[in-house]
Design a protein around this motif. Structure first.
Motif, short mmCIF file in Angstrom:
data_model
loop_
_atom_site.label_atom_id
_atom_site.label_comp_id
_atom_site.label_asym_id
_atom_site.label_seq_id
_atom_site.Cartn_x
_atom_site.Cartn_y
_atom_site.Cartn_z
N LEU E 128 0.83 -1.21 0.00
CA LEU E 128 0.00 0.00 0.00
C LEU E 128 0.86 1.26 0.00
O LEU E 128 0.51 2.27 -0.61
CB LEU E 128 -0.93 0.00 1.22
CG LEU E 128 -2.11 -0.99 1.17
CD1 LEU E 128 -2.71 -1.18 2.57
CD2 LEU E 128 -3.18 -0.52 0.19
N THR E 129 2.00 1.21 0.69
CA THR E 129 2.90 2.37 0.73
C THR E 129 3.49 2.64 -0.65
O THR E 129 3.64 3.80 -1.06
CB THR E 129 4.00 2.14 1.77
OG1 THR E 129 3.37 1.98 3.04
CG2 THR E 129 4.96 3.31 1.82
N TYR E 131 2.00 1.93 -3.44
CA TYR E 131 0.88 2.54 -4.16
C TYR E 131 0.78 4.03 -3.83
O TYR E 131 0.69 4.87 -4.73
CB TYR E 131 -0.44 1.82 -3.79
CG TYR E 131 -1.60 2.24 -4.66
CD1 TYR E 131 -2.08 1.43 -5.67
CD2 TYR E 131 -2.21 3.48 -4.49
CE1 TYR E 131 -3.14 1.82 -6.49
CE2 TYR E 131 -3.26 3.89 -5.30
CZ TYR E 131 -3.72 3.06 -6.29
OH TYR E 131 -4.75 3.47 -7.11
N ASP E 132 0.83 4.35 -2.54
CA ASP E 132 0.67 5.75 -2.12
C ASP E 132 1.74 6.65 -2.72
O ASP E 132 1.44 7.74 -3.20
CB ASP E 132 0.76 5.82 -0.58
CG ASP E 132 0.60 7.24 -0.06
OD1 ASP E 132 -0.28 7.96 -0.54
OD2 ASP E 132 1.36 7.62 0.85
N MET E 133 2.97 6.19 -2.70
CA MET E 133 4.06 7.06 -3.13
C MET E 133 4.15 7.20 -4.65
O MET E 133 4.81 8.11 -5.15
CB MET E 133 5.38 6.58 -2.54
CG MET E 133 5.33 6.65 -1.00
SD MET E 133 6.92 6.31 -0.23
CE MET E 133 7.80 7.82 -0.63
N CYS E 134 3.52 6.30 -5.37
CA CYS E 134 3.61 6.32 -6.83
C CYS E 134 2.29 6.67 -7.51
O CYS E 134 2.24 6.76 -8.75
CB CYS E 134 4.08 4.95 -7.33
SG CYS E 134 5.69 4.48 -6.67
N LYS E 135 1.22 6.89 -6.75
CA LYS E 135 -0.10 7.00 -7.38
C LYS E 135 -0.24 8.24 -8.25
O LYS E 135 -1.10 8.27 -9.14
CB LYS E 135 -1.21 6.93 -6.33
CG LYS E 135 -1.30 8.09 -5.38
CD LYS E 135 -2.45 7.84 -4.38
CE LYS E 135 -2.70 9.05 -3.51
NZ LYS E 135 -1.62 9.34 -2.55
N LYS E 139 -2.89 5.60 -11.23
CA LYS E 139 -3.74 5.03 -10.18
C LYS E 139 -4.19 3.61 -10.51
O LYS E 139 -4.92 3.00 -9.74
CB LYS E 139 -4.98 5.91 -9.99
CG LYS E 139 -4.69 7.28 -9.43
CD LYS E 139 -5.98 8.03 -9.16
CE LYS E 139 -5.74 9.53 -9.12
NZ LYS E 139 -4.64 9.96 -8.22
N MET E 141 -2.51 0.94 -10.64
CA MET E 141 -1.73 -0.15 -10.02
C MET E 141 -2.64 -1.19 -9.35
O MET E 141 -3.71 -0.84 -8.86
CB MET E 141 -0.81 0.41 -8.93
CG MET E 141 0.48 1.02 -9.45
SD MET E 141 1.38 1.86 -8.10
CE MET E 141 0.46 3.40 -7.99
N HIS F 6 6.82 12.56 -3.59
CA HIS F 6 7.01 12.45 -2.15
C HIS F 6 8.47 12.64 -1.71
O HIS F 6 8.83 12.19 -0.62
CB HIS F 6 6.52 11.08 -1.65
CG HIS F 6 5.04 11.01 -1.49
ND1 HIS F 6 4.21 10.57 -2.48
CD2 HIS F 6 4.22 11.31 -0.44
CE1 HIS F 6 2.95 10.59 -2.06
NE2 HIS F 6 2.93 11.02 -0.84
N MET F 117 -6.13 6.14 -0.51
CA MET F 117 -5.40 5.23 0.37
C MET F 117 -6.28 4.70 1.49
O MET F 117 -6.13 3.56 1.92
CB MET F 117 -4.16 5.93 0.97
CG MET F 117 -3.10 6.30 -0.05
SD MET F 117 -2.76 5.01 -1.30
CE MET F 117 -2.28 3.63 -0.27
#
Lengths: 162, 162, 162, 162, 162, 162
Positions: E128-129, E131-135, E139, E141, F6, F117
């Motif tokens: 999930l992290t 995903y968060d940093m690359c979204k 989106k 993914m 980020h 998220m």
């Protein structure tokens, strides 16, 4: 008659949508009590006259619990609390061997939902902390009754316990 | 007479040293109650006969609160709980319009201190969750009395409420 | 020369395996300080002589932070702490307008790793709490130096700061 | 002279009411340092040139601590932080065997209170994480001095450390 | 056929009693994956060759989530983890525009229950992290499949995914 | 092509500044699934027809995880969620022995950043909880694929998975 509002169409719990509600100032005030024996009464009194202050720890516990309410109560909305206070009051009748601490928690926010649960949770955590710190001198303490005294703000209006 | 044990030589709170105590199996059982009105009684009953089960959410809240006790009660020792259970029981007297849920929390550990606070905290969090999920239908609910019913294990021995 | 132990073969951080280590009693003691102005010094002194006790809140903050260390420090092992205490000591030289609180945190466990980080974290959180509660009277306060005074127990043996 | 603002009429700590304050953009910047030995200096440098990056872990620890400040510091208001950053800078004088990491934490919010405590807490947690990850190579590290460098926004205006 | 074990006699969830189980060394290993686009693949690769290391943050997230598993999964027992590690591996087939990160989480404890959930939760949080940093760069993914690769220790014996 | 957002100038992770963004209503919807065997399928079905409701616990886990997202995902902004819901749907093809639960998480906020998220984390935690409660009857369950179905609100506009 109001329906339970915390359930979705599948009949399971949800966190109710409050995005349509306005941010207004809201307060809530809750009360609980701890009934305890004379020995504990004396020890708490002696301590708070000096520095071994049971209520000081209970105060911090209550304030932190108010901030943690949305972690403790599953369907509670997270809220940025703007103020929390806790007061203690002795209700003692020595003739009848009645020793009781009354606890009052007041919580304030500027947000879309009320802070009833925050006030009730703060009072409960403060009472539990008193139990914890005094239980070596008597496990028969009783906590409660815990209740909402009143609330202000929000669309449903003010409430004051009859 | 027992002294308050949670204070250091400066008269301030400390987390008492339990490193000399043995890891033994310990249990504790606590009780609380929620007094509520007939409308809420009917809604909870209807819900749990279908799937909108208030008690299922309260159950989870109580179990998670038991695990979080050392975060909620400042001087409580962190403990690896080995079991937590919560039961609900209706205490209803329709003739006298008395509607009350009784909550029983049982906690078990194998560790150096007892789990009285975990049981009391679990019961309190479950009761607060019932309050939260039903408050739209009546804010006058009352939580408590909250008390320890009994404990087993540990050097101070078993305790059963008289 | 010791290698950094917290990295895996990919060169990324890991929580080191301590399952081969024995559970023994371990202690650690850390120190920090808060340098503050005369006004704050007087206010804290006045408060703790009455009941507005800044140190009582800092005490609770430090103890709770010790229990939360594994949540604050990413590679720290969770440990069931068996005791935490925090002491405060004034280091004041009025002639030279030097006003300083010394904070000592002592942590004990029976477990597979040491509690150095718990002691350092407890001292830091207590100092930050003093800063928070007094900052309205002077934001120029300085926290530190924060250091480990000593530790006992564990395979690497005792350590005392020279 | 400012009074301590965190106490209620009973002389006990409260979370001050900020519901009357406006939501404005506020920033704070704090600084701390870790003094360490040459071996640790070399290991951190080697690691961050490759991937075993102590600072990357400290960075995450600091950012998460900023978000957790209201859980670590009892009277701190919960705030929805809008940005957090942490920077590292080497302050090295090899001739005098002086090896020191400087840490700068910058926090931003749009809210009713300042973020001084968030910046100080972020810097402290990042420094403690460096200590944790390097302590196998020298427990004599010293953290601090930790201080507020400046803040902007809010009714009390901007502040810059002299 | 095994019965669901997490329910009490009232048919509601409980945390199963493990106080009769022995503390033994237990490990678990879980796997998940993140499927992403070429742009993100290039950015992560570029970053980790320098210092903008997405995986370093995901690593910390996974380790902290492993420690928090009993807070995230309601019926999970709290456990003192003795080690956590996370590894990343690229599974790339440029000819077919297939870009995928494989994540492996390994968790170890010496305790009364297994660490399957800790390994699965660590892998999930790390994914999930990412995903968060690359979204911001895509989106679409996809995370998973997430599965247990194996476990050792405990009465039910070792398990290895077929 | 979007850059990874980020990272700060030192190439290390930061929590991106969103103080310039407006508070608008935002929603996100995520999906995951748990593939399981026939025995588990029957047990969950039997339980939810009575009261031993695995999905009720997973529901609570998902909602609480949504509220905890900023604690689980390091660079995520804390957000005051205004609503969270989770739905379950069976996808069963008995002829081919295919038994699968689909999970849908919907999250809403009025704030400066999106809740993708939160939705993904809620779905993941609910799926992990199903795994936990059923693993005694089959550890070969598979979680995923986990993906974002759509989002609304915010400057980048709406998104719907193709």
């Amino acid at each position: 008659m109001s329906e339970l509002t915390h359930f979705n169409e599948q009949g399971r719990a949800k966190m109710v949508d409050v995005s349509g509600k306005n941010d207004t100032v809201r307060t809530a005030r809750a009360k609980t009590a701890v009934l305890l024996n004379e020995a504990i009464y004396q020890q708490i009194k002696d301590g708070s006259n000096k520095k071994g202050d049971v209520f000081a720890v209970a105060q911090v516990a209550g304030i932190m619990a108010a901030k943690n309410t949305a972690q403790i109560i599953p369907m509670c909305h997270p809220l940025a609390l703007s103020g929390v206070d806790i007061e203690f009051e002795w209700n003692v009748d020595e003739a009848n061997a009645h020793y009781e601490v009354l606890l009052y928690a007041t919580v304030k926010t500027k947000g879309p939902t009320g802070v009833e649960m925050e006030a009730l949770t703060a009072a409960s955590a403060a009472a539990l902390t008193i139990y914890d710190m005094c239980k070596a001198a008597g496990k028969e303490m009783v906590i409660g009754p815990t209740m909402l005294l009143g609330k202000t703000g929000g669309k449903s209006g003010d409430y004051e316990r009859a």
